[in-house]
Scaffold this motif. Structure first.
Motif, mmCIF file in Angstrom:
data_model
loop_
_atom_site.group_PDB
_atom_site.id
_atom_site.type_symbol
_atom_site.label_atom_id
_atom_site.label_comp_id
_atom_site.label_asym_id
_atom_site.label_seq_id
_atom_site.Cartn_x
_atom_site.Cartn_y
_atom_site.Cartn_z
ATOM 1 N N ARG A 19 0.830 -1.202 0.000
ATOM 2 C CA ARG A 19 0.000 0.000 0.000
ATOM 3 C C ARG A 19 0.870 1.260 0.000
ATOM 4 N NH1 ARG A 19 -5.283 -0.511 1.313
ATOM 5 N NH2 ARG A 19 -5.314 1.627 2.129
ATOM 6 N N ILE A 20 0.367 2.301 -0.672
ATOM 7 C CA ILE A 20 1.036 3.602 -0.669
ATOM 8 C C ILE A 20 0.667 4.322 0.624
ATOM 9 C CG2 ILE A 20 1.198 5.837 -1.834
ATOM 10 C CD1 ILE A 20 0.640 4.418 -4.439
ATOM 11 N N PRO A 21 1.636 4.928 1.330
ATOM 12 C CA PRO A 21 1.332 5.583 2.623
ATOM 13 C C PRO A 21 0.289 6.685 2.481
ATOM 14 C CG PRO A 21 3.691 5.354 2.292
ATOM 15 C CD PRO A 21 3.057 4.977 0.995
ATOM 16 N N ARG A 22 -0.344 6.997 3.595
ATOM 17 C CA ARG A 22 -1.406 7.995 3.585
ATOM 18 C C ARG A 22 -0.886 9.397 3.289
ATOM 19 N NH1 ARG A 22 -5.245 6.322 8.788
ATOM 20 N NH2 ARG A 22 -5.867 4.259 7.986
ATOM 21 N N TRP A 23 0.392 9.681 3.695
ATOM 22 C CA TRP A 23 0.905 11.027 3.486
ATOM 23 C C TRP A 23 1.170 11.319 2.007
ATOM 24 C CZ3 TRP A 23 5.400 9.760 1.260
ATOM 25 C CH2 TRP A 23 6.099 8.642 1.724
ATOM 26 N N ALA A 24 1.207 10.275 1.177
ATOM 27 C CA ALA A 24 1.351 10.470 -0.267
ATOM 28 C C ALA A 24 -0.039 10.566 -0.887
ATOM 29 C CB ALA A 24 2.128 9.310 -0.876
ATOM 30 N N ARG A 25 -0.208 11.498 -1.793
ATOM 31 C CA ARG A 25 -1.528 11.739 -2.386
ATOM 32 C C ARG A 25 -1.501 11.454 -3.893
ATOM 33 N NH1 ARG A 25 -2.566 17.652 -0.124
ATOM 34 N NH2 ARG A 25 -0.293 17.630 0.002
ATOM 35 N N PRO A 26 -1.760 10.194 -4.275
ATOM 36 C CA PRO A 26 -1.833 9.881 -5.712
ATOM 37 C C PRO A 26 -3.006 10.625 -6.346
ATOM 38 C CG PRO A 26 -1.614 7.886 -4.380
ATOM 39 C CD PRO A 26 -1.920 8.998 -3.441
ATOM 40 N N SER A 27 -2.738 11.339 -7.419
ATOM 41 C CA SER A 27 -3.783 12.155 -8.039
ATOM 42 C C SER A 27 -4.264 11.599 -9.367
ATOM 43 C CB SER A 27 -3.272 13.588 -8.257
ATOM 44 O OG SER A 27 -2.102 13.566 -9.051
ATOM 45 N N LEU A 28 -3.436 10.770 -10.028
ATOM 46 C CA LEU A 28 -3.811 10.305 -11.360
ATOM 47 C C LEU A 28 -3.061 9.014 -11.664
ATOM 48 C CD1 LEU A 28 -5.349 11.054 -14.034
ATOM 49 C CD2 LEU A 28 -3.184 12.100 -14.780
ATOM 50 N N VAL A 29 -3.733 8.117 -12.376
ATOM 51 C CA VAL A 29 -3.102 6.872 -12.833
ATOM 52 C C VAL A 29 -3.406 6.704 -14.321
ATOM 53 C CG1 VAL A 29 -3.000 4.362 -12.595
ATOM 54 C CG2 VAL A 29 -3.327 5.794 -10.566
ATOM 55 N N LEU A 30 -2.372 6.407 -15.106
ATOM 56 C CA LEU A 30 -2.532 6.146 -16.531
ATOM 57 C C LEU A 30 -2.325 4.651 -16.769
ATOM 58 C CD1 LEU A 30 -0.546 9.124 -18.113
ATOM 59 C CD2 LEU A 30 -3.001 8.956 -17.676
ATOM 60 N N ARG A 31 -3.324 4.015 -17.408
ATOM 61 C CA ARG A 31 -3.227 2.582 -17.712
ATOM 62 C C ARG A 31 -3.780 2.345 -19.112
ATOM 63 N NH1 ARG A 31 -5.992 -1.583 -13.673
ATOM 64 N NH2 ARG A 31 -4.196 -0.917 -12.401
ATOM 65 N N ASP A 32 -2.928 1.789 -19.957
ATOM 66 C CA ASP A 32 -3.332 1.473 -21.336
ATOM 67 C C ASP A 32 -3.891 2.698 -22.063
ATOM 68 O OD1 ASP A 32 -2.638 -1.174 -20.882
ATOM 69 O OD2 ASP A 32 -4.650 -1.691 -20.174
ATOM 70 N N GLY A 33 -3.275 3.867 -21.820
ATOM 71 C CA GLY A 33 -3.687 5.074 -22.508
ATOM 72 C C GLY A 33 -4.882 5.769 -21.903
ATOM 73 N N ARG A 34 -5.468 5.206 -20.833
ATOM 74 C CA ARG A 34 -6.623 5.821 -20.185
ATOM 75 C C ARG A 34 -6.203 6.409 -18.845
ATOM 76 N NH1 ARG A 34 -10.078 2.501 -18.403
ATOM 77 N NH2 ARG A 34 -8.808 0.603 -18.567
ATOM 78 N N SER A 35 -6.731 7.581 -18.514
ATOM 79 C CA SER A 35 -6.437 8.229 -17.232
ATOM 80 C C SER A 35 -7.616 8.043 -16.297
ATOM 81 C CB SER A 35 -6.157 9.725 -17.433
ATOM 82 O OG SER A 35 -7.278 10.371 -17.984
ATOM 83 N N MET A 36 -7.326 7.710 -15.050
ATOM 84 C CA MET A 36 -8.362 7.462 -14.056
ATOM 85 C C MET A 36 -7.870 7.955 -12.702
ATOM 86 S SD MET A 36 -9.612 3.580 -15.071
ATOM 87 C CE MET A 36 -10.939 3.664 -13.867
ATOM 88 N N ARG A 37 -8.819 8.162 -11.809
ATOM 89 C CA ARG A 37 -8.464 8.517 -10.444
ATOM 90 C C ARG A 37 -7.853 7.303 -9.744
ATOM 91 N NH1 ARG A 37 -13.034 10.968 -6.985
ATOM 92 N NH2 ARG A 37 -13.976 8.931 -7.512
ATOM 93 N N PHE A 38 -6.960 7.591 -8.824
ATOM 94 C CA PHE A 38 -6.289 6.501 -8.113
ATOM 95 C C PHE A 38 -7.304 5.665 -7.321
ATOM 96 C CE2 PHE A 38 -4.259 4.964 -4.183
ATOM 97 C CZ PHE A 38 -3.298 4.133 -4.732
ATOM 98 N N GLN A 39 -8.322 6.319 -6.765
ATOM 99 C CA GLN A 39 -9.301 5.604 -5.951
ATOM 100 C C GLN A 39 -10.119 4.614 -6.767
ATOM 101 O OE1 GLN A 39 -8.821 8.813 -6.080
ATOM 102 N NE2 GLN A 39 -8.200 9.479 -4.023
ATOM 103 N N ASP A 40 -10.177 4.823 -8.084
ATOM 104 C CA ASP A 40 -10.992 3.962 -8.933
ATOM 105 C C ASP A 40 -10.199 2.845 -9.607
ATOM 106 O OD1 ASP A 40 -13.056 5.700 -8.307
ATOM 107 O OD2 ASP A 40 -12.753 6.929 -10.105
ATOM 108 N N PRO A 99 5.177 15.710 -0.007
ATOM 109 C CA PRO A 99 6.146 16.624 0.607
ATOM 110 C C PRO A 99 7.569 16.257 0.211
ATOM 111 C CG PRO A 99 4.511 15.930 2.227
ATOM 112 C CD PRO A 99 4.287 15.092 0.998
ATOM 113 N N ASP A 100 8.428 17.269 0.098
ATOM 114 C CA ASP A 100 9.754 17.050 -0.472
ATOM 115 C C ASP A 100 10.681 16.208 0.392
ATOM 116 O OD1 ASP A 100 10.164 18.846 1.538
ATOM 117 O OD2 ASP A 100 10.967 20.445 0.285
ATOM 118 N N ARG A 101 10.323 15.902 1.633
ATOM 119 C CA ARG A 101 11.221 15.089 2.457
ATOM 120 C C ARG A 101 10.934 13.596 2.356
ATOM 121 N NH1 ARG A 101 7.698 17.708 5.871
ATOM 122 N NH2 ARG A 101 6.381 16.419 7.223
ATOM 123 N N TYR A 102 9.928 13.209 1.560
ATOM 124 C CA TYR A 102 9.510 11.812 1.505
ATOM 125 C C TYR A 102 9.842 11.063 0.213
ATOM 126 C CZ TYR A 102 6.757 12.624 5.730
ATOM 127 O OH TYR A 102 6.364 12.916 6.995
#
Length: 629
Positions: A435-456, A471-474
């Protein structure tokens, strides 16, 4: 006139292109890249293609500016943890080491060359500083993953020993040019006072200059294309300002880079990329200009003594200076031996050898030619053997991370945040479900040429592109999640031991399980603290400690140097090549303590046996005297 401009531009650009193209050869065959740059300059100079360049002042000016750019980039890329880790050994090498090398080399130069004592020490000062640019290129070209402590020591030394060598060289040139013959006591006193003033002013200007660079970059809303040029110009202003008031401009620009690189400066990614390219260009220009300035046809007259001096510097002067400087520090002998060998001489030594020509010294050309040959000897002998020696001494460690596909994006108004774009590589922790830590905020995922929200998206898969605002320290923590597994060489398959050991477990459990012979005090420690204590108070990745029948290997440490992972091997690996010299003060103290301890044991054993003998032999005499009484 117009034709000459085009011709000079064409020739200069062709030389830079040839030097850049030669890097492909160097990366493929592991050749010393800076040696190739020098050879290109020599091949196109007076005795080669016939390009006439005999302007000492222009060569020194161009070399000094190039060195200032290189030192600023070196400081900018030196993390504070590396400075803390290697400050003691590196600064000792940069100060006392330079003085010792100058003295030892100068004595031998006096007897091999037709130079006075001061001129001999002048030559020693010119070749006393190392050129780490060549070393780190060889480490990268040979894919050598060196122990962090050794790498940090060489890196910090390279950034701090140039100003001291420059001060010594210029001071001796001025003394010789003035036809002064000062007493040794007066000379040492004047040099010491001048050194303190020169370095002190340089350090002060560098500190304030670095802080000013950070402040101006954050306050001024400059275009990203203009920002790197602005920072480079400010660094040269720091260099010039320190030199104008009698300080060391080279120390000032290095400290300014150190402060700027370790601050929360804006657009740090853009600055690093630009300065990396400018540093390469500066190295190419410096070596080409110095190669053009040399006259190889003058070398045969002094070839034999110059080569002998180069060999003396490599095999005697540098090792002695390194051993004496590093003796107070508890560094293993293989590491001390490697540091002593990787004292490559380069452009700085040739640049300093020009100063006698600028000062109008009678033997200026002799000093320059000798220093040039010494640099060639150093690059040829040491430059080809860095990788094999590191492997021979057991200083190569497996890489922590495998390949990483990552892009860093600068965002306006995000001084303390970064937008990172990762491609999920096969075998990485996130591809395996981490799992990606909570302090990191994934905003976009590209898969097979399609863009989707990370939550989906659900679980990430290999090949996905993930954009994360963080944040720049992580970023270093995220790199571990998105990097593939490191490919370990078959020879290093058992490098970290067959079993994992919790560093928080009690060392008493280790004693109960394997009976390694721990003392009562050591049994009260945790296993991690035990290993740290056996390593002299500081542990780093891949360190090994042999305790009785087992060997403990440091698998990982956190940012504070605390051990977070340990491996245990029941079949300790064969010891690395032992170096018969380079005993540290700690090893000498250990041997002295061991000798005293064994001597006391023998005395106690003899004293314990003595009363028994006394009771057995004098007893009849006492009884007889009693009977007679």
């Amino acid at each position: 006139m117009e034709h000459a401009i085009y011709l000079v531009t064409l020739v200069g650009a062709a030389l830079v292109v040839a030097a850049a193209f030669s890097s492909l050869i160097a990366f493929r065959f592991g050749a010393p890249l800076l040696l190739l740059f020098l050879c290109i300059g020599l091949a196109t100079g007076t005795d080669g293609l016939g390009i006439q360049f005999d302007n000492a002042r222009l060569a020194y000016f161009a070399g000094s500016l190039a060195l200032a750019v290189i030192l600023f980039d070196s400081g900018f890329g030196t993390p504070l943890n590396a400075l803390r880790q290697a400050a003691g050994p590196a600064l000792s090498l940069a100060t006392i080491g330079v003085l010792l090398t100058t003295g030892l080399f100068g004595v031998v130069a006096y007897y091999l060359l037709d130079l006075s004592w001061l001129e001999s020490f002048l030559l020693g000062a010119a070749v006393a500083s190392t050129d780490a640019a060549a070393v780190f290129f060889l480490l990268r070209a040979g894919e050598i993953n060196l122990r962090e402590r050794v790498r940090s020591t060489l890196e910090v030394e390279s950034g701090t020993n140039d100003p001291i060598a420059i001060f010594l060289t210029i001071s001796l040139v001025e003394i010789i040019a003035a036809n002064a013959s000062p007493e040794a006591r007066v000379l040492i006193t004047d040099l010491a006072l001048g050194f303190l003033l020169n370095m002190g002013l340089g350090a002060i200007v560098g500190i304030f200059g670095g802080l000013a660079i950070v402040r101006l970059v954050d306050r001024l809303n400059l275009d990203h294309g203009l920002l790197p040029i602005f920072v480079l110009t400010l660094s040269l202003m720091v260099f010039a300002a320190a030199g104008a008031i009698g300080g060391s401009g080279f120390l000032a620009v290095y400290i300014a880079g150190l402060i700027a690189g370790n601050s929360d400066i804006r657009a740090v990614t853009i600055l690093k990329r630009f300065q990396d390219g400018m540093s390469w260009l500066a190295q190419i220009i410096m070596f080409l200009v110095l190669g053009l300035f040399a006259t190889p046809s003058q070398f045969p007259a002094i070839l034999l003594p110059a080569v002998l001096l180069g060999l003396f510097l490599i095999f005697v002067a540098r090792p002695i200076a390194v051993w004496l400087c590093l003796m107070p520090f508890r560094l293993p002998r293989p590491e001390v031996a490697f540091v002593s060998w990787v004292g490559l001489r380069g452009a700085v030594s040739i640049l300093l050898a020009i100063t006698p020509l600028l000062g109008g010294l009678e033997n200026g050309r002799l000093v320059f030619n000798t220093a040039f040959i010494v640099v060639l000897v150093s690059l040829v002998i040491q430059g080809w053997t860095v990788g094999p020696l590191a492997r021979r001494l057991g200083l190569i460690v497996p890489a922590r991370l495998g390949p990483l596909d990552k892009v860093e994006l600068e965002l306006p108004g995000s001084a303390h945040h970064e937008l990172l774009a990762y491609r999920v590589v096969p075998g990485s922790p996130v591809a395996r479900g981490e799992r990606i830590p909570r302090w990191a905020r994934p905003s976009l995922v590209l898969r097979d040429g399609r863009s989707m929200r990370f939550q989906d998206m659900g679980r990430l898969a290999a090949g996905d592109h993930v954009y994360i605002f963080v944040p720049d320290r992580y970023p270093a923590l995220l790199d571990k999640l998105f990097a593939s597994r490191a490919v370990v060489d078959p020879e290093d398959a058992d490098f970290f031991g067959a079993f994992a050991v919790d560093p928080a477990r009690s060392a008493a459990e280790l004693e109960a399980a394997y009976a390694p012979g721990l003392t009562e005090e050591e049994r009260k420690l945790t296993v991690g603290d035990l290993v740290t204590e056996r390593l002299g108070g500081h542990a780093e990745y891949a360190d090994r400690v042999l305790i009785g029948p087992i060997e403990l290997i440091v698998r990982d440490v956190d940012d504070k140097g605390k051990i977070t992972g340990l491996g245990l091997s029941l079949e300790p690996t064969a010891p690395v090549a032992r170096v018969p010299v380079f005993l540290s003060a700690g090893e000498i103290a250990d041997r002295v303590v061991g000798f005293v301890r064994n001597w006391r044991k023998r005395i106690k054993k003899q004293s314990a046996e003595a009363p028994v003998d006394a009771e057995r032999s004098p007893q009849p005499v006492v009884e007889k005297a009693t009977d007679e009484g």
